[in-house]
Design a protein around this motif. Structure first.
Motif, short mmCIF file in Angstrom:
data_model
loop_
_atom_site.label_atom_id
_atom_site.label_comp_id
_atom_site.label_asym_id
_atom_site.label_seq_id
_atom_site.Cartn_x
_atom_site.Cartn_y
_atom_site.Cartn_z
N LYS A 93 0.83 -1.19 0.00
CA LYS A 93 0.00 0.00 0.00
C LYS A 93 0.87 1.25 0.00
O LYS A 93 1.88 1.32 0.68
N ASN A 94 0.44 2.23 -0.75
CA ASN A 94 1.09 3.53 -0.72
C ASN A 94 0.65 4.28 0.52
O ASN A 94 -0.54 4.43 0.77
N VAL A 154 3.80 3.53 -11.03
CA VAL A 154 2.56 4.25 -11.34
C VAL A 154 1.38 3.29 -11.28
O VAL A 154 0.33 3.61 -10.71
N ASN A 155 1.53 2.09 -11.84
CA ASN A 155 0.45 1.11 -11.81
C ASN A 155 0.10 0.72 -10.38
O ASN A 155 -1.08 0.60 -10.04
N THR A 156 1.10 0.53 -9.53
CA THR A 156 0.85 0.20 -8.12
C THR A 156 0.09 1.34 -7.43
O THR A 156 -0.87 1.10 -6.70
N LEU A 157 0.53 2.57 -7.69
CA LEU A 157 -0.16 3.73 -7.12
C LEU A 157 -1.62 3.74 -7.55
O LEU A 157 -2.53 3.92 -6.73
N GLU A 177 -3.51 1.24 -8.66
CA GLU A 177 -4.24 0.12 -8.07
C GLU A 177 -4.63 0.44 -6.62
O GLU A 177 -5.75 0.14 -6.19
N ASP A 178 -3.72 1.06 -5.88
CA ASP A 178 -4.01 1.43 -4.49
C ASP A 178 -5.12 2.48 -4.42
O ASP A 178 -6.03 2.38 -3.60
N ILE A 179 -5.04 3.50 -5.29
CA ILE A 179 -6.06 4.54 -5.31
C ILE A 179 -7.43 3.93 -5.64
O ILE A 179 -8.43 4.22 -4.98
N LYS A 180 -7.46 3.10 -6.68
CA LYS A 180 -8.73 2.47 -7.07
C LYS A 180 -9.30 1.63 -5.93
O LYS A 180 -10.51 1.65 -5.67
N SER A 181 -8.44 0.91 -5.26
CA SER A 181 -8.89 0.07 -4.14
C SER A 181 -9.42 0.92 -3.00
O SER A 181 -10.51 0.68 -2.48
N ASP A 182 -8.66 1.93 -2.62
CA ASP A 182 -9.04 2.75 -1.46
C ASP A 182 -10.29 3.58 -1.72
O ASP A 182 -11.02 3.92 -0.79
N LEU A 183 -10.55 3.93 -2.98
CA LEU A 183 -11.72 4.75 -3.30
C LEU A 183 -12.85 3.93 -3.94
O LEU A 183 -13.87 4.49 -4.32
N PRO A 209 -3.95 -0.45 -17.09
CA PRO A 209 -5.18 -0.64 -17.87
C PRO A 209 -5.90 0.68 -18.15
O PRO A 209 -5.87 1.59 -17.33
N ASN A 210 -6.53 0.75 -19.31
CA ASN A 210 -7.36 1.89 -19.70
C ASN A 210 -6.57 3.20 -19.59
O ASN A 210 -7.08 4.20 -19.11
#
Length: 133
Positions: free
Chosen positions: A1-2, A45-48, A50-56, A89-90
């Motif tokens: 997690k970031n 960037v992808n990890t960041l 993924e974390d943002i998408k998960s947290d929000l 992705p996208n």
């Protein structure tokens, strides 16, 4: 997690918007100076993201990443920016072609006013296109 103050700030703002009824339909991203030339940057960037998408609680929303000045000290980083669609992705890259730097910036990192406005328009046109508005 970031984890860190900037990341926390992003998540806090996103959650506040969602609590007020806002819907996050896409992400605009412009960065590279501090990680200029790091070959693992696209994966970071992808990890960041993924974390943002998960947290929000976000789905597969568009992710628009802008290039850096072609003439600036970080111009070589655009090679990595252009690798993002193969990792994220996208993802779509927003071109900085033809844009100019701020003459007051001795480092050659920042766009001048008119180029900032044009880059914003390029982000907007692409987001409108990919969201089908």
């Amino acid at each position: 997690k970031n984890i860190g103050s900037k990341y926390d700030w992003i998540i806090e703002r996103g959650r506040l918007a969602q609590q007020e009824g806002g819907v996050i339909e896409g992400i605009l991203f412009h960065q590279g100076e501090s990680n200029n030339g790091q070959t693992d940057w696209p994966n970071k960037v992808n990890t960041l993201l993924e974390d943002i998408k998960s947290d929000l609680g976000l789905g597969d929303i568009p992710f628009l990443a802008g290039e850096l000045l072609y003439s600036g000290g970080c111009a070589g980083h655009n090679t990595l920016v252009n690798q993002l669609p193969s990792v994220v992705p996208n993802c779509y890259v927003i071109s900085a072609e033809g844009l100019s730097g701020d003459p007051a910036d001795s480092w050659g990192l920042h766009f001048n006013h008119d180029s900032q406005v044009e880059l914003g328009k390029r982000y907007a046109r692409k987001m409108i296109e990919v969201l089908g508005w």
